[in-house]
Write an enzyme that holds these catalytic residues in place. Structure first.
Site: not given
Ligand code: COA
Length: 246
Positions: A62, A105, A108, A128
């Site tokens: 999410a 999310g 999910e 989460e």
């Molecule tokens: N919500 C909002 N933005 C998100 C996102 C999320 N769940 N997951 C990724 N993004 C965004 C990043 O902020 C980034 O945006 P930006 O370029 O404007 O900074 C873009 O997507 C690319 O992601 P980035 O983090 O740069 O890629 P990465 O390869 O370094 O890492 C992940 C990938 C998936 C490991 C990392 O994005 C991450 O940990 N995301 C959240 C995962 C999470 O906890 N999800 C559960 C949420 S309920």
């Protein structure tokens, strides 16, 4: 601007692509609203749904920026949970074709599908609690139903992310396909479903979703309708005639 949910409609199937690749398809309110609109369409005109992502990911969760701003009342509304339940309850099957990250999310939403397939790049799980919240959009009950309590507990309590092979062994996905083969494989699953009687498929899905104590009465009721259907008579007569037994 591209639609946040890119929808392709065919007579027997609809393909919906989460379309926010610059944010790894993070599921925001606009995407949830678009999923509700799609559900309304598929409730009125049932077709098989393929859910997939854009770019290299299904959905990395999410939208954390929106989640941070949500308060207690938003949590009680179950904004994502309600949309995913509606997807789960669609009359016809839902196939999730997963690539890359399916986290939080995003995972999910995948758990809400009837069938999941993925590429070898899949990373699926629920981190989460590391963000200070629970996985409240289905993981605490649906993941356990899919993979069993042991692994669900471990995934939800430790944030363990599964690879494609691990997800396959756990029965969380039913096939692994190279990225170029993912959508053809999803369409091949749909082709098999679409070759059957749509009403029998809908009734199968209804029976599969019914609580344990509704069986076997619900199966009998659903079958009663099908035993009277012209399509059953036609399909069984075709079979018997092919075997030379009119
Ligand atoms: N919500 C909002 N933005 C998100 C996102 C999320 N769940 N997951 C990724 N993004 C965004 C990043 O902020 C980034 O945006 P930006 O370029 O404007 O900074 C873009 O997507 C690319 O992601 P980035 O983090 O740069 O890629 P990465 O390869 O370094 O890492 C992940 C990938 C998936 C490991 C990392 O994005 C991450 O940990 N995301 C959240 C995962 C999470 O906890 N999800 C559960 C949420 S309920």
């Amino acid at each position: 601007m591209d639609d946040i949910l890119a929808v392709e409609r065919r007579p027997d199937r609809v393909i919906a692509r989460l379309n926010r690749p610059e944010k790894r398809n993070a599921i925001d309110r606009e995407m949830i609203d678009a999923l509700h609109v799609l559900c309304a369409e598929l409730e009125a005109d049932p077709r098989i749904l393929i859910l997939t992502g854009s770019g290299d990911d299904f959905a990395a969760g999410a939208d954390i920026a929106q989640l941070r701003a949500r308060r207690a009342d938003d949590a009680r509304r179950g904004i994502n949970a309600m949309a995913f339940i509606r997807i789960r309850e669609l009359p016809m099957p839902v196939i999730a074709a997963l690539d890359g990250y399916a986290l939080g999310g995003g995972a999910e939403l995948a758990y809400a599908a009837d069938i999941r397939i993925a590429t070898p790049r899949l990373k699926i799980g629920n981190p989460e609690p590391s963000l200070g919240i629970i996985a409240a959009a289905g993981a605490t009950w649906r993941l356990r139903e899919i993979v069993g309590e042991g692994l669900a507990n471990e995934m939800l309590l430790t944030g363990r992310i599964l690879s494609a092979d691990e997800a396959l062994s756990a029965g969380l996905i039913s096939a692994v396909r190279e990225p170029a083969d993912l959508m053809p494989a999803a369409h091949a699953i749909v082709d098999r479903i679409a070759a059957a009687d749509p009403l029998a498929i809908r009734h199968t899905k209804t029976a599969l979703r019914a609580p344990r104590d509704a069986h076997p009465a619900i199966d009998g009721e659903l079958q009663a309708e099908l035993f009277e259907s012209a399509e059953k008579m036609r399909r069984m007569t075709d079979f018997l005639e092919r075997k030379g037994r009119p």
